[in-house]
Design a protein around this motif. Structure first.
Motif, PDB file in Angstrom:
ATOM      1  N   TYR A  38     -35.521   8.955  44.567  1.00 31.27           N
ATOM      2  CA  TYR A  38     -34.568   9.962  44.104  1.00 31.27           C
ATOM      3  C   TYR A  38     -33.188   9.500  44.516  1.00 31.27           C
ATOM      4  O   TYR A  38     -32.933   9.230  45.686  1.00 31.27           O
ATOM      5  N   VAL A  39     -32.275   9.388  43.553  1.00 33.06           N
ATOM      6  CA  VAL A  39     -30.952   8.836  43.800  1.00 33.06           C
ATOM      7  C   VAL A  39     -29.897   9.851  43.362  1.00 33.06           C
ATOM      8  O   VAL A  39     -30.003  10.444  42.293  1.00 33.06           O
ATOM      9  N   GLU A  40     -28.876  10.034  44.199  1.00 32.58           N
ATOM     10  CA  GLU A  40     -27.742  10.880  43.832  1.00 32.58           C
ATOM     11  C   GLU A  40     -26.513  10.007  43.648  1.00 32.58           C
ATOM     12  O   GLU A  40     -26.299   9.048  44.384  1.00 32.58           O
ATOM     13  N   SER A  41     -25.708  10.346  42.638  1.00 30.10           N
ATOM     14  CA  SER A  41     -24.469   9.626  42.372  1.00 30.10           C
ATOM     15  C   SER A  41     -23.392  10.641  42.002  1.00 30.10           C
ATOM     16  O   SER A  41     -23.643  11.846  41.996  1.00 30.10           O
ATOM     17  N   GLN A  42     -22.232  10.166  41.631  1.00 34.48           N
ATOM     18  CA  GLN A  42     -21.151  11.063  41.240  1.00 34.48           C
ATOM     19  C   GLN A  42     -21.486  11.819  39.970  1.00 34.48           C
ATOM     20  O   GLN A  42     -20.849  12.821  39.653  1.00 34.48           O
ATOM     21  N   TYR A  43     -22.464  11.366  39.213  1.00 30.15           N
ATOM     22  CA  TYR A  43     -22.847  12.008  37.962  1.00 30.15           C
ATOM     23  C   TYR A  43     -24.018  12.965  38.126  1.00 30.15           C
ATOM     24  O   TYR A  43     -24.470  13.575  37.176  1.00 30.15           O
ATOM     25  N   GLY A  44     -24.569  13.063  39.324  1.00 33.34           N
ATOM     26  CA  GLY A  44     -25.710  13.935  39.582  1.00 33.34           C
ATOM     27  C   GLY A  44     -26.833  13.161  40.233  1.00 33.34           C
ATOM     28  O   GLY A  44     -26.656  12.043  40.703  1.00 33.34           O
ATOM     29  N   GLY A  45     -28.019  13.745  40.235  1.00 30.65           N
ATOM     30  CA  GLY A  45     -29.161  13.095  40.858  1.00 30.65           C
ATOM     31  C   GLY A  45     -30.315  12.974  39.888  1.00 30.65           C
ATOM     32  O   GLY A  45     -30.362  13.633  38.866  1.00 30.65           O
ATOM     33  N   GLY A  46     -31.235  12.105  40.235  1.00 32.46           N
ATOM     34  CA  GLY A  46     -32.417  11.928  39.406  1.00 32.46           C
ATOM     35  C   GLY A  46     -33.328  10.860  39.972  1.00 32.46           C
ATOM     36  O   GLY A  46     -32.991  10.166  40.922  1.00 32.46           O
ATOM     37  N   PHE A  47     -34.486  10.739  39.363  1.00 32.63           N
ATOM     38  CA  PHE A  47     -35.455   9.742  39.792  1.00 32.63           C
ATOM     39  C   PHE A  47     -35.147   8.403  39.139  1.00 32.63           C
ATOM     40  O   PHE A  47     -34.766   8.328  37.981  1.00 32.63           O
TER      41      PHE A  47
END
Length: 67
Positions: A38-47
């Motif tokens: 699971y990764v979070e970035s400036q654009y949101g999170g997701g698998f």
């Protein structure tokens, strides 16, 4: 990849770190050796699925698989 709360008859169940993953039986060969994170970035999170599978992707529609 979708979130699902029920198991279908062709699903394979894998559990770890408090997470249950259901995979369609026909997709297991494409995900052999894959790492799901699971990764979070400036654009949101997701698998994110990282695989060294030389087959070039899977049919799951996820961007990390190259589909």
């Amino acid at each position: 990849m979708t979130l699902d709360e029920s198991k279908n008859e062709n699903d394979i169940v894998d559990e770890g770190f408090g997470v249950t993953i259901l995979t369609e039986d026909k997709l297991t060969e494409y995900l052999e050796g894959a790492v799901i994170d699971y990764v979070e970035s400036q654009y949101g999170g997701g698998f994110e699925i990282k695989t060294n599978n030389p087959g070039g992707g899977c049919d799951s529609g996820c961007s990390s698989c190259g589909s």
